[in-house]
Design a protein around this motif. Structure first.
Motif, PDB file in Angstrom:
ATOM      1  N   ALA A  21      44.794  43.300  47.115  1.00 26.09           N
ATOM      2  CA  ALA A  21      44.851  42.437  48.299  1.00 26.09           C
ATOM      3  C   ALA A  21      44.715  40.971  47.917  1.00 26.09           C
ATOM      4  CB  ALA A  21      43.764  42.829  49.294  1.00 26.09           C
ATOM      5  N   ILE A  22      43.736  40.673  47.073  1.00 24.26           N
ATOM      6  CA  ILE A  22      43.529  39.273  46.656  1.00 24.26           C
ATOM      7  C   ILE A  22      44.724  38.779  45.855  1.00 24.26           C
ATOM      8  CG2 ILE A  22      42.091  37.718  45.288  1.00 24.26           C
ATOM      9  CD1 ILE A  22      39.722  39.650  45.910  1.00 24.26           C
ATOM     10  N   SER A  23      45.209  39.620  44.942  1.00 26.99           N
ATOM     11  CA  SER A  23      46.345  39.238  44.111  1.00 26.99           C
ATOM     12  C   SER A  23      47.593  38.988  44.946  1.00 26.99           C
ATOM     13  CB  SER A  23      46.625  40.335  43.085  1.00 26.99           C
ATOM     14  OG  SER A  23      47.727  40.004  42.279  1.00 26.99           O
ATOM     15  N   ASN A  24      47.818  39.863  45.931  1.00 30.04           N
ATOM     16  CA  ASN A  24      49.014  39.766  46.765  1.00 30.04           C
ATOM     17  C   ASN A  24      48.937  38.615  47.769  1.00 30.04           C
ATOM     18  OD1 ASN A  24      51.605  41.060  47.735  1.00 30.04           O
ATOM     19  ND2 ASN A  24      50.412  41.137  49.634  1.00 30.04           N
ATOM     20  N   ASP A  25      47.759  38.449  48.369  1.00 27.89           N
ATOM     21  CA  ASP A  25      47.630  37.491  49.468  1.00 27.89           C
ATOM     22  C   ASP A  25      47.178  36.104  49.032  1.00 27.89           C
ATOM     23  OD1 ASP A  25      48.303  39.634  51.036  1.00 27.89           O
ATOM     24  OD2 ASP A  25      46.253  40.067  51.667  1.00 27.89           O
ATOM     25  N   ILE A  26      46.496  36.028  47.905  1.00 31.12           N
ATOM     26  CA  ILE A  26      45.998  34.724  47.426  1.00 31.12           C
ATOM     27  C   ILE A  26      46.651  34.427  46.078  1.00 31.12           C
ATOM     28  CG2 ILE A  26      43.951  33.342  46.886  1.00 31.12           C
ATOM     29  CD1 ILE A  26      42.331  35.281  48.654  1.00 31.12           C
ATOM     30  N   SER A  27      46.100  35.001  45.004  1.00 35.15           N
ATOM     31  CA  SER A  27      46.721  34.896  43.682  1.00 35.15           C
ATOM     32  C   SER A  27      45.959  35.773  42.703  1.00 35.15           C
ATOM     33  CB  SER A  27      46.725  33.447  43.167  1.00 35.15           C
ATOM     34  OG  SER A  27      45.443  33.071  42.698  1.00 35.15           O
ATOM     35  N   TYR A  28      46.637  36.177  41.648  1.00 38.74           N
ATOM     36  CA  TYR A  28      45.974  36.994  40.625  1.00 38.74           C
ATOM     37  C   TYR A  28      44.854  36.202  39.955  1.00 38.74           C
ATOM     38  CZ  TYR A  28      45.336  40.326  36.820  1.00 38.74           C
ATOM     39  OH  TYR A  28      44.795  41.236  35.949  1.00 38.74           O
ATOM     40  N   GLU A  29      45.005  34.899  39.912  1.00 39.16           N
ATOM     41  CA  GLU A  29      43.997  34.050  39.274  1.00 39.16           C
ATOM     42  C   GLU A  29      42.687  34.032  40.053  1.00 39.16           C
ATOM     43  OE1 GLU A  29      45.830  30.263  38.796  1.00 39.16           O
ATOM     44  OE2 GLU A  29      47.194  30.936  37.218  1.00 39.16           O
ATOM     45  N   ALA A  30      42.697  34.529  41.285  1.00 34.07           N
ATOM     46  CA  ALA A  30      41.501  34.485  42.138  1.00 34.07           C
ATOM     47  C   ALA A  30      40.811  35.841  42.287  1.00 34.07           C
ATOM     48  CB  ALA A  30      41.877  33.962  43.522  1.00 34.07           C
ATOM     49  N   ILE A  31      41.298  36.877  41.597  1.00 37.35           N
ATOM     50  CA  ILE A  31      40.814  38.235  41.873  1.00 37.35           C
ATOM     51  C   ILE A  31      39.323  38.436  41.616  1.00 37.35           C
ATOM     52  CG2 ILE A  31      43.059  39.329  41.587  1.00 37.35           C
ATOM     53  CD1 ILE A  31      42.192  40.195  38.776  1.00 37.35           C
ATOM     54  N   PHE A  32      38.764  37.727  40.665  1.00 41.25           N
ATOM     55  CA  PHE A  32      37.338  37.892  40.378  1.00 41.25           C
ATOM     56  C   PHE A  32      36.483  36.868  41.125  1.00 41.25           C
ATOM     57  CE2 PHE A  32      39.297  39.410  36.233  1.00 41.25           C
ATOM     58  CZ  PHE A  32      39.240  40.742  36.604  1.00 41.25           C
ATOM     59  N   GLU A  33      36.957  35.661  41.180  1.00 40.75           N
ATOM     60  CA  GLU A  33      36.227  34.599  41.895  1.00 40.75           C
ATOM     61  C   GLU A  33      36.006  34.966  43.351  1.00 40.75           C
ATOM     62  OE1 GLU A  33      36.915  29.945  43.274  1.00 40.75           O
ATOM     63  OE2 GLU A  33      38.350  30.925  41.944  1.00 40.75           O
ATOM     64  N   GLU A  34      37.044  35.482  44.014  1.00 39.43           N
ATOM     65  CA  GLU A  34      36.937  35.810  45.436  1.00 39.43           C
ATOM     66  C   GLU A  34      35.912  36.918  45.680  1.00 39.43           C
ATOM     67  OE1 GLU A  34      38.306  34.414  48.254  1.00 39.43           O
ATOM     68  OE2 GLU A  34      38.796  32.828  46.833  1.00 39.43           O
ATOM     69  N   GLN A  35      35.822  37.886  44.776  1.00 37.65           N
ATOM     70  CA  GLN A  35      34.820  38.940  44.928  1.00 37.65           C
ATOM     71  C   GLN A  35      33.408  38.402  44.725  1.00 37.65           C
ATOM     72  OE1 GLN A  35      35.779  43.040  43.424  1.00 37.65           O
ATOM     73  NE2 GLN A  35      37.345  41.892  42.292  1.00 37.65           N
ATOM     74  N   LEU A  36      33.260  37.503  43.761  1.00 34.81           N
ATOM     75  CA  LEU A  36      31.944  36.907  43.530  1.00 34.81           C
ATOM     76  C   LEU A  36      31.461  36.147  44.758  1.00 34.81           C
ATOM     77  CD1 LEU A  36      32.245  35.578  39.859  1.00 34.81           C
ATOM     78  CD2 LEU A  36      30.889  37.533  40.664  1.00 34.81           C
ATOM     79  N   LYS A  37      32.379  35.545  45.486  1.00 28.18           N
ATOM     80  CA  LYS A  37      32.003  34.816  46.695  1.00 28.18           C
ATOM     81  C   LYS A  37      31.371  35.746  47.727  1.00 28.18           C
ATOM     82  CE  LYS A  37      35.491  31.156  46.260  1.00 28.18           C
ATOM     83  NZ  LYS A  37      36.744  30.603  46.813  1.00 28.18           N
ATOM     84  N   ASN A  38      31.750  37.019  47.694  1.00 23.66           N
ATOM     85  CA  ASN A  38      31.168  38.004  48.609  1.00 23.66           C
ATOM     86  C   ASN A  38      29.768  38.434  48.196  1.00 23.66           C
ATOM     87  OD1 ASN A  38      34.107  38.221  49.166  1.00 23.66           O
ATOM     88  ND2 ASN A  38      33.473  39.897  50.502  1.00 23.66           N
ATOM     89  N   PHE A  39      29.558  38.568  46.880  1.00 19.39           N
ATOM     90  CA  PHE A  39      28.364  39.261  46.405  1.00 19.39           C
ATOM     91  C   PHE A  39      27.365  38.424  45.616  1.00 19.39           C
ATOM     92  CE2 PHE A  39      31.838  42.516  46.341  1.00 19.39           C
ATOM     93  CZ  PHE A  39      31.381  43.266  47.423  1.00 19.39           C
ATOM     94  N   ALA A  40      27.830  37.532  44.773  1.00 21.24           N
ATOM     95  CA  ALA A  40      26.950  36.878  43.798  1.00 21.24           C
ATOM     96  C   ALA A  40      25.938  35.957  44.459  1.00 21.24           C
ATOM     97  CB  ALA A  40      27.773  36.098  42.775  1.00 21.24           C
ATOM     98  N   ARG A  41      24.726  35.991  43.936  1.00 24.57           N
ATOM     99  CA  ARG A  41      23.626  35.189  44.446  1.00 24.57           C
ATOM    100  C   ARG A  41      22.882  34.537  43.274  1.00 24.57           C
ATOM    101  NH1 ARG A  41      26.256  36.158  48.141  1.00 24.57           N
ATOM    102  NH2 ARG A  41      25.721  37.072  50.167  1.00 24.57           N
ATOM    103  N   PRO A  42      22.136  33.474  43.534  1.00 27.31           N
ATOM    104  CA  PRO A  42      21.322  32.871  42.464  1.00 27.31           C
ATOM    105  C   PRO A  42      20.422  33.926  41.821  1.00 27.31           C
ATOM    106  CG  PRO A  42      21.369  31.436  44.374  1.00 27.31           C
ATOM    107  CD  PRO A  42      22.035  32.724  44.804  1.00 27.31           C
ATOM    108  N   GLY A  43      20.330  33.879  40.511  1.00 27.24           N
ATOM    109  CA  GLY A  43      19.539  34.866  39.785  1.00 27.24           C
ATOM    110  C   GLY A  43      20.379  35.973  39.200  1.00 27.24           C
ATOM    111  N   ASP A  44      21.643  36.110  39.680  1.00 26.32           N
ATOM    112  CA  ASP A  44      22.538  37.123  39.140  1.00 26.32           C
ATOM    113  C   ASP A  44      23.089  36.686  37.780  1.00 26.32           C
ATOM    114  OD1 ASP A  44      22.135  38.674  41.377  1.00 26.32           O
ATOM    115  OD2 ASP A  44      24.035  38.160  42.345  1.00 26.32           O
ATOM    116  N   LEU A  45      23.843  37.577  37.155  1.00 30.22           N
ATOM    117  CA  LEU A  45      24.447  37.302  35.857  1.00 30.22           C
ATOM    118  C   LEU A  45      25.906  37.722  35.910  1.00 30.22           C
ATOM    119  CD1 LEU A  45      24.310  36.642  32.775  1.00 30.22           C
ATOM    120  CD2 LEU A  45      23.512  38.995  32.426  1.00 30.22           C
ATOM    121  N   VAL A  46      26.807  36.828  35.527  1.00 24.11           N
ATOM    122  CA  VAL A  46      28.237  37.098  35.533  1.00 24.11           C
ATOM    123  C   VAL A  46      28.754  37.095  34.098  1.00 24.11           C
ATOM    124  CG1 VAL A  46      30.505  36.279  36.286  1.00 24.11           C
ATOM    125  CG2 VAL A  46      28.537  36.087  37.827  1.00 24.11           C
TER     126      VAL A  46
END
Length: 201
Positions: free
Chosen positions: A86-111
């Motif tokens: 969905a992210i690749s098709n609707d936004i771009s393949y370059e955003a597939i990981f960044e967009e998911q992190l925006k949903n879940f990642a919080r301070p204190g996490d590790l990427v």
């Protein structure tokens, strides 16, 4: 055929010395810190690196967590195929990981990002986003390290131009960390010894 196989194996053995053990120890400490804080650890990669990222998450969701009251919170960002498409098709393949992190990642996490070249744009974007949010980042790279090695707080760079061997050493790195972490947690929970013996038989 035998010569090709022996050459590959010999080159792999020689390359093990290129693993920066001080940086591996730093990543191990970061993973342990996230564990104790109840933070989430995210892995990501493309192709073979994506397979390693998925393998690592599986190692901690089951392998390193089995029998422990406190569990590891590990998510591989390339495992949610519908979200990736969905992210690749609707936004771009370059955003597939960044967009998911925006949903879940919080301070204190590790990427943690894995990229042979260190220049995979979707990994670079995700690491940069996380860093901008004050979230700790790590990168495992090969070749010249690329942008990922420059961005990440912890850079485990294998300076060689052989993708297969780079991938092998990345997996070895994570297995070495898992061995240390498992031994450490068993030491803190002596009663876990019998459980560990049973699960590896």
């Amino acid at each position: 055929m035998i010569k090709d196989i022996e050459t590959y194996l010999q080159n792999s053995q020689n390359a093990v010395s290129l693993i920066p053990t001080n940086k591996v120890a730093e990543l191990a400490e970061a993973i342990m810190h996230a564990y104790h804080e109840g933070s989430t650890i995210y892995t990501m990669g493309n192709g073979g690196s994506g397979a390693t990222a998925s393998h690592v998450a599986g190692d901690y969701v089951k392998g390193a967590s089995f029998g422990l009251e406190k569990r590891f919170r590990f998510i591989c960002l390339n495992d949610n195929i519908p979200a990736l498409m969905a992210i690749s098709n609707d936004i771009s393949y370059e955003a597939i990981f960044e967009e998911q992190l925006k949903n879940f990642a919080r301070p204190g996490d590790l990427v943690i990002g894995l990229s042979g070249s260190g220049n995979s744009k979707n990994i670079v974007n995700a690491l940069q986003w996380a860093k901008n949010q004050g979230i700790k980042t790590a990168a495992l790279t090969g070749y010249k390290g690329g942008l990922c090695a420059q961005i990440a707080d912890i850079s485990i760079h294998i300076p060689m131009s052989d993708m297969e061997i780079v991938e092998d050493l990345h997996m070895m790195t994570f297995h070495a960390i898992k061995r240390y972490i498992t031994n450490t947690l068993l030491g803190e929970n002596p009663g876990m010894g019998a459980v560990y013996d049973q699960r590896i038989k």
